[in-house]
Design a protein around this motif. Sequence first.
Motif, PDB file in Angstrom:
ATOM      1  N   PHE A   1       0.823  -1.208   0.000  1.00 38.16           N
ATOM      2  CA  PHE A   1       0.000   0.000   0.000  1.00 38.16           C
ATOM      3  C   PHE A   1       0.860   1.263   0.000  1.00 38.16           C
ATOM      4  CE2 PHE A   1      -2.871  -3.109   2.261  1.00 38.16           C
ATOM      5  CZ  PHE A   1      -3.716  -3.296   1.180  1.00 38.16           C
ATOM      6  N   ASP A   2       2.001   1.209   0.668  1.00 37.74           N
ATOM      7  CA  ASP A   2       2.899   2.366   0.690  1.00 37.74           C
ATOM      8  C   ASP A   2       3.418   2.673  -0.709  1.00 37.74           C
ATOM      9  OD1 ASP A   2       4.533   4.329   2.321  1.00 37.74           O
ATOM     10  OD2 ASP A   2       6.145   3.213   1.351  1.00 37.74           O
ATOM     11  N   LEU A   3       3.794   1.647  -1.461  1.00 32.60           N
ATOM     12  CA  LEU A   3       4.248   1.847  -2.834  1.00 32.60           C
ATOM     13  C   LEU A   3       3.144   2.451  -3.691  1.00 32.60           C
ATOM     14  CD1 LEU A   3       6.440   1.440  -5.019  1.00 32.60           C
ATOM     15  CD2 LEU A   3       5.501  -0.862  -5.398  1.00 32.60           C
ATOM     16  N   LEU A   4       1.906   2.083  -3.391  1.00 30.86           N
ATOM     17  CA  LEU A   4       0.756   2.586  -4.146  1.00 30.86           C
ATOM     18  C   LEU A   4       0.317   3.979  -3.696  1.00 30.86           C
ATOM     19  CD1 LEU A   4      -1.205  -0.777  -4.147  1.00 30.86           C
ATOM     20  CD2 LEU A   4      -0.353   0.375  -6.204  1.00 30.86           C
ATOM     21  N   GLY A   5       0.965   4.499  -2.657  1.00 35.52           N
ATOM     22  CA  GLY A   5       0.658   5.859  -2.219  1.00 35.52           C
ATOM     23  C   GLY A   5      -0.477   5.973  -1.226  1.00 35.52           C
ATOM     24  N   LEU A   6      -0.802   4.871  -0.522  1.00 35.78           N
ATOM     25  CA  LEU A   6      -1.876   4.898   0.467  1.00 35.78           C
ATOM     26  C   LEU A   6      -1.307   4.727   1.870  1.00 35.78           C
ATOM     27  CD1 LEU A   6      -4.654   2.697  -1.199  1.00 35.78           C
ATOM     28  CD2 LEU A   6      -4.367   5.175  -1.308  1.00 35.78           C
ATOM     29  N   SER A   7      -1.950   5.355   2.855  1.00 33.75           N
ATOM     30  CA  SER A   7      -1.511   5.255   4.241  1.00 33.75           C
ATOM     31  C   SER A   7      -2.235   4.112   4.945  1.00 33.75           C
ATOM     32  CB  SER A   7      -1.777   6.574   4.974  1.00 33.75           C
ATOM     33  OG  SER A   7      -3.153   6.924   4.907  1.00 33.75           O
ATOM     34  N   VAL A   8      -1.548   3.514   5.931  1.00 28.41           N
ATOM     35  CA  VAL A   8      -2.100   2.366   6.648  1.00 28.41           C
ATOM     36  C   VAL A   8      -1.969   2.594   8.147  1.00 28.41           C
ATOM     37  CG1 VAL A   8      -2.056  -0.138   6.949  1.00 28.41           C
ATOM     38  CG2 VAL A   8      -1.317   0.868   4.778  1.00 28.41           C
TER      39      VAL A   8
END
Length: 222
Positions: A143-150
């Motif tokens: 998700f980080d590579l895709l630009g989303l926060s977790v």
Amino acid sequence: MFKKIFGDANEKHLKELRLLTEKVNELEPEFEGFSDSDFKKKTEEFKGRLKDGETLDDILVEAFALVREAAKKTLDQRHYDVQVMTGISLHKGEIVEMKTGEGKTLASTMPIYLNALEGRGVHVVTVNDYLVRRETNWMGPVFDLLGLSVGCLSGIDSFKFNPKGKPDDDEVSIEYENLEKIERNEAYEADITYGTNNQFGFDYLRDNMAGSKETMVQRPLH
């Protein structure tokens, strides 16, 4: 005779899933050469298209293909066709049973990412606090590579996925490796929030008893 005339409903459904999965597979060569910045740019493109009137179903095939490539790049794991089919079913609101070892965690990344693109937050429910932390650390790089926060909820603590983040304690166990402590409401503000049914349920009840909006932690439900 009835099946011969009308066909088997389950087989028709599986056929639809296979056709969509084939379309996802066809896009694999297109995304294989993506750089880190390309993944994030594609995410922003998807968000823009949704704002312009396209639906999640319209971008499903491209989004799933992008997630598969992100998983290959960060985890060296490629979604099998059955995992893609599982992801499509979950997005459609269906229940999917998979055997142990068939890759539920990886399969879930596709519908999680797709639905997170709307910016309303996605809750991922698992069965205990250990798995909450493990899944956040394990799938966080995708998700980080895709630009989303977790974010994640673990007992009374809340964390965000911070790649290569330095743990507060040098002897911290591996499931805390990339987790940084944050406030409860910040975990809910993340694009994706992992937690248990107890955490989500009791936070909902506490919010309903809150004396002011400032002390509430959850976003509006969707």
